[in-house]
Scaffold this active site. Structure first.
Site, mmCIF file in Angstrom:
data_model
loop_
_atom_site.group_PDB
_atom_site.id
_atom_site.type_symbol
_atom_site.label_atom_id
_atom_site.label_comp_id
_atom_site.label_asym_id
_atom_site.label_seq_id
_atom_site.Cartn_x
_atom_site.Cartn_y
_atom_site.Cartn_z
ATOM 1 N N PRO A 148 0.557 -0.943 0.202
ATOM 2 C CA PRO A 148 0.192 0.226 -0.076
ATOM 3 C C PRO A 148 0.923 1.060 0.237
ATOM 4 O O PRO A 148 1.914 1.495 1.157
ATOM 5 C CB PRO A 148 -0.792 -0.294 1.153
ATOM 6 C CG PRO A 148 0.194 -1.243 2.357
ATOM 7 C CD PRO A 148 0.358 -1.810 1.147
ATOM 8 N N GLN A 183 -6.532 -1.430 3.415
ATOM 9 C CA GLN A 183 -5.705 -0.454 4.590
ATOM 10 C C GLN A 183 -6.243 0.615 5.342
ATOM 11 O O GLN A 183 -7.076 1.230 4.442
ATOM 12 C CB GLN A 183 -3.923 -0.202 4.151
ATOM 13 C CG GLN A 183 -3.311 0.325 5.329
ATOM 14 C CD GLN A 183 -1.856 0.182 4.901
ATOM 15 O OE1 GLN A 183 -1.539 2.076 4.675
ATOM 16 N NE2 GLN A 183 -0.960 -0.280 4.631
ATOM 17 N N CYS A 209 3.734 3.682 8.351
ATOM 18 C CA CYS A 209 3.731 5.037 7.088
ATOM 19 C C CYS A 209 4.749 5.589 8.006
ATOM 20 O O CYS A 209 4.425 5.882 9.234
ATOM 21 C CB CYS A 209 2.140 5.615 7.563
ATOM 22 S SG CYS A 209 2.562 7.098 6.416
ATOM 23 N N LYS A 242 0.866 -4.107 8.933
ATOM 24 C CA LYS A 242 1.802 -3.721 8.139
ATOM 25 C C LYS A 242 2.506 -2.548 9.488
ATOM 26 O O LYS A 242 1.716 -1.668 9.697
ATOM 27 C CB LYS A 242 1.315 -3.022 7.098
ATOM 28 C CG LYS A 242 2.866 -2.579 6.060
ATOM 29 C CD LYS A 242 2.898 -2.148 4.220
ATOM 30 C CE LYS A 242 3.928 -2.143 3.735
ATOM 31 N NZ LYS A 242 5.297 -1.003 4.014
ATOM 32 N N GLY A 259 10.848 -4.239 1.020
ATOM 33 C CA GLY A 259 12.132 -3.124 1.341
ATOM 34 C C GLY A 259 13.112 -3.558 0.215
ATOM 35 O O GLY A 259 13.825 -4.627 0.680
#
Length: 328
Positions: free
Chosen positions: A16, A70, A100, A139, A201
C-alpha cells in the site's frame, strides 16, 4: 501463502502506497502477476469517509479477490468501526497501517508512531480482529528508530491478538526509505511467529527477490517502489522464482501498450483533468530508466489534455521502438 481462506499465489503483494496504489494501479499490477494488491490507506475517521478522495479509495468494484483494504488511525474503537465499514463495502482482508513514516501521519499518532506504544498496538489489533469476520493483517516497521527497535515484541503482540499475517518493512520510522533494508530483523520475526510474514523493502529485481526470501525465510514478498514504473516486476519475479530463468525485458511496444492502457484507466477513474495530472508521476516512473527521461518528462508534463498526453506518450514509445529496430 495463505491469509485466512485466501491463497496468495504467486506470493507477491503490491504494497500500500498513498497516492500510488489506487484502483487503476492495483488492477494493473494484479493483471501483471501480483497475487495481492493492498489499497492506499483509508482514514479511520468517519468524518472523512464521504469525501471524494475517500469514496474513490473505497471503490473496489470489479477487483479480483482478495480485496485488501488498509486502514489508518490511532483509536481502537474508531479503527474497529472503520474495519466493519470497509468489510461491509467489500473488503475481504483488512490491513492495519503501523508502517507509514510520513510526518503528517505520525504527528497524529498514527502509522509507525504507534510502535512507541505497545499496549496501544495490542488494543488496536484486538479491537479490529474482534470487529470483523475477515482476516486482519498488520504492516509495520522494525521500530521507531535504531535505538528503539521492537519488531519482535510487536509481532508477538499482533499474533496473540489474532492477526492473520504480518508485513514487515525492514527499516525503522526514522530511516524512512534511506539506507539498506535490515533483513535480519525480518528473519528474526519470521522465526518467532507461526503466522505468515511478508518481507518488504528494496525488492527491485528477480535476483534480489530470491535473495530476500533466502535471507529472511519469509512466506512472501511485498513490493512497493520497485513496482513504480515497472508493474511487470511481479511476473518477472514469479517466473524467476519458479524457473530460475529471466524473462526478457518488455519491448517499447509492450511498455507502450501497458502504459497507454493505464493512462486511459486513470482518465476514466478520476476524470480527465485530475487523471492527466495524476498520470504525470506514473509517466516519469515509466521513463526513469531511459536515457531520454528528462526530455520525455518535460514534454508530457506540459500536456493539459488526455488526447495530448496520449499522443505524446505514443509518439515517444514509437520513436524508441523504431530506434531499437534500426539498432538491431
Amino acid at each position: 501463502m495463505q491469509i485466512g481462506p485466501y491463497r496468495i499465489d504467486p506470493p507477491l503483494a503490491l504494497a500500500p502506497m498513498a497516492g500510488v496504489t489506487d484502483k487503476p494501479f492495483r488492477l494493473l499490477c494484479k493483471r501483471l502477476g501480483a497475487g495481492l494488491a493492498v489499497s492506499e490507506m483509508t482514514t479511520a475517521d468517519p468524518r472523512l469517509w464521504h469525501t471524494a478522495k475517500s469514496l474513490r479509495r473505497m471503490d473496489h468494484a470489479g477487483e479480483p479477490e482478495p480485496v485488501s483494504v488498509q486502514i489508518a488511525g490511532y483509536d481502537p474503537a474508531m479503527l474497529a468501526e472503520a474495519a466493519r465499514c470497509n468489510a461491509a463495502n467489500g473488503a475481504q482482508i483488512i490491513d492495519i497501517n503501523m508502517g507509514c513514516p510520513a510526518k503528517k501521519v505520525c504527528n497524529v499518532w498514527s502509522g509507525s508512531a504507534l510502535l512507541q506504544d505497545e499496549p496501544l498496538v495490542a488494543r488496536i489489533c484486538k479491537a479490529v480482529v474482534d470487529a470483523v469476520d475477515v482476516p486482519v493483517t498488520l504492516k509495520f516497521r522494525t521500530g521507531w528508530d535504531r535505538g528503539h527497535k521492537n519488531a519482535l515484541s510487536i509481532a508477538r503482540l499482533a499474533e496473540d491478538a489474532g492477526i492473520a499475517a504480518l508485513a514487515l518493512h525492514g527499516r525503522t520510522r526514522a530511516d524512512k526509505y534511506e539506507g539498506e533494508a535490515e533483513y535480519e530483523t525480518i528473519a528474526a520475526v519470521k522465526a518467532s511467529v507461526r503466522i505468515p510474514v511478508f518481507a518488504n523493502g528494496d525488492v527491485t529485481t528477480p535476483e534480489r527477490a530470491k535473495q530476500v526470501l533466502a535471507a529472511t525465510g519469509a512466506d512472501a514478498l511485498m513490493i512497493g517502489r520497485g513496482a513504480q514504473g515497472r508493474p511487470w516486476i511481479f511476473r518477472e519475479i514469479a517466473h524467476y522464482l519458479a524457473t530460475g530463468e529471466q524473462l526478457p525485458e518488455p519491448t517499447p511496444d509492450e511498455v507502450a501498450a501497458i502504459l497507454l492502457g493505464h493512462l486511459e484507466h486513470l482518465y476514466a477513474f478520476y476524470g480527465e483533468v485530475p487523471g492527466v495530472r495524476i498520470a504525470r508521476k506514473h509517466l516519469g516512473w515509466y521513463a526513469k530508466d531511459r536515457p531520454e527521461n528528462a526530455a520525455f518528462r518535460g514534454v508530457v508534463n506540459r500536456a493539459e489534455t488526455a488526447v495530448e498526453q496520449l499522443r505524446l506518450t505514443r509518439d515517444y514509445f514509437t520513436a524508441l521502438s523504431v530506434g531499437e529496430r534500426l539498432a538491431a
